[in-house]
Design an enzyme around this catalytic site. Structure first.
Site, PDB file in Angstrom:
ATOM      1  N   LYS A 247       0.837  -1.210   0.000  1.00  0.00           N
ATOM      2  CA  LYS A 247       0.000   0.000   0.000  1.00  0.00           C
ATOM      3  C   LYS A 247       0.875   1.266   0.000  1.00  0.00           C
ATOM      4  O   LYS A 247       0.566   2.246  -0.679  1.00  0.00           O
ATOM      5  CB  LYS A 247      -0.935  -0.024   1.220  1.00  0.00           C
ATOM      6  CG  LYS A 247      -1.762   1.225   1.407  1.00  0.00           C
ATOM      7  CD  LYS A 247      -2.808   1.444   0.323  1.00  0.00           C
ATOM      8  CE  LYS A 247      -3.439   2.812   0.481  1.00  0.00           C
ATOM      9  NZ  LYS A 247      -4.569   3.052  -0.374  1.00  0.00           N
TER      10      LYS A 247
ATOM     11  N   LYS B 123       0.177  11.547   5.389  1.00  0.00           N
ATOM     12  CA  LYS B 123       0.496  10.474   6.345  1.00  0.00           C
ATOM     13  C   LYS B 123       1.092   9.262   5.618  1.00  0.00           C
ATOM     14  O   LYS B 123       2.090   8.689   6.040  1.00  0.00           O
ATOM     15  CB  LYS B 123      -0.810  10.127   7.075  1.00  0.00           C
ATOM     16  CG  LYS B 123      -0.819   8.917   7.965  1.00  0.00           C
ATOM     17  CD  LYS B 123      -1.632   7.734   7.542  1.00  0.00           C
ATOM     18  CE  LYS B 123      -2.904   7.799   6.795  1.00  0.00           C
ATOM     19  NZ  LYS B 123      -3.504   6.550   6.386  1.00  0.00           N
TER      20      LYS B 123
HETATM   21  P1  NAD Z   1     -12.177   9.151   7.386  1.00  0.00           P
HETATM   22  O1  NAD Z   1     -11.455  10.213   8.138  1.00  0.00           O
HETATM   23  O2  NAD Z   1     -13.288   9.532   6.479  1.00  0.00           O
HETATM   24  O3  NAD Z   1     -12.779   8.049   8.407  1.00  0.00           O
HETATM   25  C1  NAD Z   1     -12.135   7.576   9.544  1.00  0.00           C
HETATM   26  C2  NAD Z   1     -13.223   7.175  10.543  1.00  0.00           C
HETATM   27  O4  NAD Z   1     -12.601   6.636  11.716  1.00  0.00           O
HETATM   28  C3  NAD Z   1     -14.092   8.357  11.008  1.00  0.00           C
HETATM   29  O5  NAD Z   1     -15.452   7.996  10.882  1.00  0.00           O
HETATM   30  C4  NAD Z   1     -13.712   8.530  12.479  1.00  0.00           C
HETATM   31  O6  NAD Z   1     -14.802   8.962  13.264  1.00  0.00           O
HETATM   32  C5  NAD Z   1     -13.328   7.097  12.842  1.00  0.00           C
HETATM   33  N1  NAD Z   1     -12.458   7.001  14.034  1.00  0.00           N
HETATM   34  C6  NAD Z   1     -11.322   7.679  14.281  1.00  0.00           C
HETATM   35  N2  NAD Z   1     -10.787   7.284  15.463  1.00  0.00           N
HETATM   36  C7  NAD Z   1     -11.636   6.325  15.963  1.00  0.00           C
HETATM   37  C8  NAD Z   1     -11.626   5.519  17.148  1.00  0.00           C
HETATM   38  N3  NAD Z   1     -10.643   5.619  18.031  1.00  0.00           N
HETATM   39  N4  NAD Z   1     -12.647   4.645  17.309  1.00  0.00           N
HETATM   40  C9  NAD Z   1     -13.646   4.512  16.395  1.00  0.00           C
HETATM   41  N5  NAD Z   1     -13.697   5.249  15.253  1.00  0.00           N
HETATM   42  C10 NAD Z   1     -12.699   6.148  15.049  1.00  0.00           C
HETATM   43  O7  NAD Z   1     -11.056   8.325   6.618  1.00  0.00           O
HETATM   44  P2  NAD Z   1     -11.226   7.397   5.321  1.00  0.00           P
HETATM   45  O8  NAD Z   1     -11.035   8.243   4.102  1.00  0.00           O
HETATM   46  O9  NAD Z   1     -12.409   6.525   5.471  1.00  0.00           O
HETATM   47  O10 NAD Z   1      -9.889   6.511   5.454  1.00  0.00           O
HETATM   48  C11 NAD Z   1      -9.767   5.427   6.364  1.00  0.00           C
HETATM   49  C12 NAD Z   1      -8.464   4.697   6.056  1.00  0.00           C
HETATM   50  O11 NAD Z   1      -8.499   4.204   4.710  1.00  0.00           O
HETATM   51  C13 NAD Z   1      -7.215   5.589   6.154  1.00  0.00           C
HETATM   52  O12 NAD Z   1      -6.138   4.849   6.672  1.00  0.00           O
HETATM   53  C14 NAD Z   1      -6.969   5.968   4.709  1.00  0.00           C
HETATM   54  O13 NAD Z   1      -5.591   6.277   4.488  1.00  0.00           O
HETATM   55  C15 NAD Z   1      -7.390   4.708   3.992  1.00  0.00           C
HETATM   56  N6  NAD Z   1      -7.850   4.883   2.599  1.00  0.00           N
HETATM   57  C16 NAD Z   1      -8.674   5.916   2.248  1.00  0.00           C
HETATM   58  C17 NAD Z   1      -9.073   6.050   0.912  1.00  0.00           C
HETATM   59  C18 NAD Z   1      -9.976   7.194   0.454  1.00  0.00           C
HETATM   60  O14 NAD Z   1     -10.070   7.409  -0.766  1.00  0.00           O
HETATM   61  N7  NAD Z   1     -10.654   7.899   1.346  1.00  0.00           N
HETATM   62  C19 NAD Z   1      -8.640   5.120  -0.049  1.00  0.00           C
HETATM   63  C20 NAD Z   1      -7.853   4.051   0.357  1.00  0.00           C
HETATM   64  C21 NAD Z   1      -7.453   3.943   1.683  1.00  0.00           C
END
Ligand code: NAD
Length: 286
Positions: A170, A238
């Site tokens: 990744k 990040k």
């Molecule tokens: P986001 O910020 O939209 O969602 C993260 C969620 O985690 C939020 O709903 C937040 O409330 C929750 N959260 C945070 N701390 C918490 C805790 N201690 N307990 C419970 N819930 C908690 O982020 P995202 O875009 O959904 O990304 C999530 C992961 O996927 C990241 O690592 C990101 O790098 C990866 N990712 C994102 C994408 C994208 O296009 N958005 C694509 C591939 C991978």
């Protein structure tokens, strides 16, 4: 493996849960999570605490921003590591540090719990369409047990290797995406400055050797000035730092990655951290 606990209902997690429900899995989420009421309407069960969630399921998935959040869920107050039992599987689908990932795998092994690192690529569009690419590290046995669950959320699912191999893959994905966004941003800024029509440029380049999903989707975003996330630039920053740390540990000089990471840091400093990563172009335009 029919009962799944899912922690982290953000841009990615919420549609992934909806797809698991569509595929007839029972999904348990924390009642305080941001999108809990929405997924409840689609059939998810709400749990009052992480310990109750863990007791109800065969496998727990986390989809959280970064290593500290995954560590908080595992090791913090009411951390799930103390509640997980032999035979259950922990699957982290967030993008986090490979070093933290290896520690998590070995800590869970002490409880007889197998872990998989299974980060994804394909963005919000892929999460909604259940077409994510899923790159998996961990044992073959755990991979095969979790495969039907991955198939409900993704299409291109590959068991890469041992613990951490998914997260290393990744990090490489994020380097390629980040550097390509920078390339597309520079090309579009130059063309715009020269008075070239960006729509026509995108159209012709999509039929040639520079074709990519970044040119396609993010090129269109740049033309439309649509920087609503998608993938937040602060999360991509990040990921570039994860790649740099990994390069450092393995003695590999990541020149382009370092430059793009610096651009992303500047974008966050100027207050654009919550915008889509295609907004990297705004720095050049400035
Ligand atoms: P986001 O910020 O939209 O969602 C993260 C969620 O985690 C939020 O709903 C937040 O409330 C929750 N959260 C945070 N701390 C918490 C805790 N201690 N307990 C419970 N819930 C908690 O982020 P995202 O875009 O959904 O990304 C999530 C992961 O996927 C990241 O690592 C990101 O790098 C990866 N990712 C994102 C994408 C994208 O296009 N958005 C694509 C591939 C991978």
């Amino acid at each position: 493996m029919k009962n799944i606990g899912f922690i982290g209902l953000g841009i990615m997690g919420k549609p992934m849960v909806l797809n698991l429900l569509k595929a007839d899995f029972s999904v348990f989420v924390l009642e305080k999570s941001a999108a809990a009421s929405e997924v409840k309407l689609a059939g998810a069960e709400l749990c009052a605490s992480p310990s109750i969630l863990v007791q109800s399921v065969d496998l727990v998935i986390t989809m959280l921003p970064d290593s500290p959040e995954v560590e908080a869920v595992l090791y913090g107050d009411d951390g799930i590591i103390r509640h997980m039992k032999s035979g259950q599987i922990f699957v982290d689908m967030s993008t986090i540090s490979p070093l933290t990932t290896k520690k998590i795998h070995s800590d869970l092994a002490k409880y007889g719990v197998e872990a998989l690192d299974a980060p994804v690529s394909g963005g919000q569009v892929g999460a909604e369409a259940a077409t994510l690419s899923i790159m998996v590290g961990g044992s073959s046995k755990a991979f095969n047990q979790a495969l039907p669950i991955f198939q409900a959320m993704g299409k291109n699912i590959v068991h890469i290797g041992v613990a951490g191999a998914g997260q290393i893959t990744k990090a490489c994905n994020q380097m390629i995406v980040g550097m390509t966004i920078q390339a597309v941003s520079e090309a579009f800024t130059l063309a715009n400055q020269a008075g070239v029509d960006l729509e026509k440029m995108r159209e012709v380049l999509l039929g040639g050797f520079a074709q990519s999903r970044i040119l396609d989707l993010h090129g269109q975003r740049i033309i439309d000035r649509n920087f609503k996330p998608g993938f937040k630039i602060k999360l991509h920053k990040k990921d570039m730092n994860i790649a740099l740390e990994t390069g450092n540990a393995l003695n590999v000089d990541l020149i382009g990655t370092a430059q793009v990471a610096q651009q992303m840091s500047k974008a966050v400093e100027m207050g654009n951290g919550e915008l889509d990563h295609s907004s990297l172009v705004l720095l050049l335009e400035k």
